[in-house]
Design a protein around this motif. Sequence first.
Motif, short mmCIF file in Angstrom:
data_model
loop_
_atom_site.label_atom_id
_atom_site.label_comp_id
_atom_site.label_asym_id
_atom_site.label_seq_id
_atom_site.Cartn_x
_atom_site.Cartn_y
_atom_site.Cartn_z
N LYS A 354 -22.51 -58.45 9.02
CA LYS A 354 -21.05 -58.82 8.69
C LYS A 354 -20.54 -58.65 7.52
CE LYS A 354 -17.12 -60.84 9.88
NZ LYS A 354 -16.23 -60.39 10.75
N VAL A 355 -21.58 -58.75 6.37
CA VAL A 355 -21.02 -58.45 4.77
C VAL A 355 -20.94 -57.14 4.74
CG1 VAL A 355 -21.92 -58.56 2.75
CG2 VAL A 355 -22.49 -60.63 4.10
N ALA A 356 -21.85 -56.28 5.54
CA ALA A 356 -21.65 -54.85 5.50
C ALA A 356 -20.44 -54.30 6.08
CB ALA A 356 -23.05 -54.10 5.82
N GLY A 357 -19.70 -55.15 6.97
CA GLY A 357 -18.52 -54.83 7.57
C GLY A 357 -18.95 -53.92 8.84
N ALA A 358 -20.03 -53.97 9.38
CA ALA A 358 -20.54 -53.16 10.51
C ALA A 358 -20.55 -54.15 11.72
CB ALA A 358 -22.04 -52.67 10.41
N LEU A 359 -20.17 -55.31 11.56
CA LEU A 359 -20.05 -56.50 12.90
C LEU A 359 -18.67 -56.42 13.36
CD1 LEU A 359 -21.45 -58.19 14.94
CD2 LEU A 359 -21.07 -59.94 13.11
N HIS A 360 -18.32 -55.92 14.29
CA HIS A 360 -16.84 -55.97 14.92
C HIS A 360 -16.74 -57.33 15.86
CE1 HIS A 360 -13.19 -54.45 16.11
NE2 HIS A 360 -13.20 -54.82 17.21
N GLY A 361 -16.31 -58.38 14.94
CA GLY A 361 -16.14 -59.57 15.64
C GLY A 361 -16.36 -60.65 14.62
#
Length: 366
Positions: A354-361
């Motif tokens: 999530k911090v890396a911006g890779a989790l879409h949600g």
Amino acid sequence: MNIKPILALIFTACMVITTPTEAQRLKDIANVQGVRSNQLIGYGLVVGLPGTGEKTQYTEQTFKTMLKNFGINLPDSVRPKVKNVAVVAVHADMPAFIKPGQTIDVTVSSIGEAKSLRGGTLIQTFMKGVDGNVYAIAQGSLVVSGFSADGLDGSSVIQNTPTVGRIPSGAIVERSVLSPFASGDHLTFNLRRADFSTAKRTADAINDLLGPGMARALDASSIQVSAPRDASQRVSFLATLENVEVEPADESAKVIVNSRTGTIVVGQNVQLLPAAVTHGGLTVTIAEATQVSQPNALAGGETVVTTNTTIDVQQDDRRMFMFNPGTTLDELVRAVNLVGAAPSDVLAILEALKVAGALHGELIII
């Protein structure tokens, strides 16, 4: 594929995958505005306890007030023995459209130092609503599932909750609550899960049945429907509407993690952007043991206390895995299982994604 990590993750964390939505009846996804239950509460006395009551100042005061209502006045200096009496809070929910003379179930809870309410009887207790008016009167013998026992040596055994009981049909309704159901020219349905798409679909489904312009979505949770004024016609009208089938919109992409229980719920729309994750474990164990060195009797030495320290380092061999664009939930679960991650490790991986911006949600931690 090694099945052991998969089984371990299944037993330690609950990964729930939602299924595609199906059509549901309107009564299953929405409530009619104004049609609801009302909470009632009262303060009373439970009598007839086998010595498991209490002897507190407010218990004595309540007991004296009860006797005074029956014309018995005790001097202020007299302190009655009330070991068979307990003060309680009585509460219940009064359903919508219930009429005077009907009965409701009540729950009785001790609010003092009583050890058990088993065997007690609630005497007449007025139950009031939020407006201060009396809507029901409760009375009757308690049904208590729990029990407690004390030994002479101070030991005790308690099972369930002996200080809470119920009285089935223990309150008689004395006053009904006015409902806005039969007033006005409209009925409003409130969705239990607010969603703009679901609200629009509900209005469209009602208009397909009744005709254009009969229903309109006011916001993400409310749908207003034109309704007849006559009460009997309104009942038939609502009986038809509540069986209208609506297909709720898909929930937004969410990952919900319960950090206390290790439960992980992943929505079906959760996807990942390109990312690479490595998972490794490093365990450092430090143990200290105290030893005493004692000299011989004739050696003339001194007793010495020494500490023996043992350090053990273990590092698990883990593999790196990479997510391709648009990775689905199934692929995410497979990758995490292959690494053999525990629930705490899964949480760390999800937070990092999530911090890396890779989790879409949306990541929700409760």
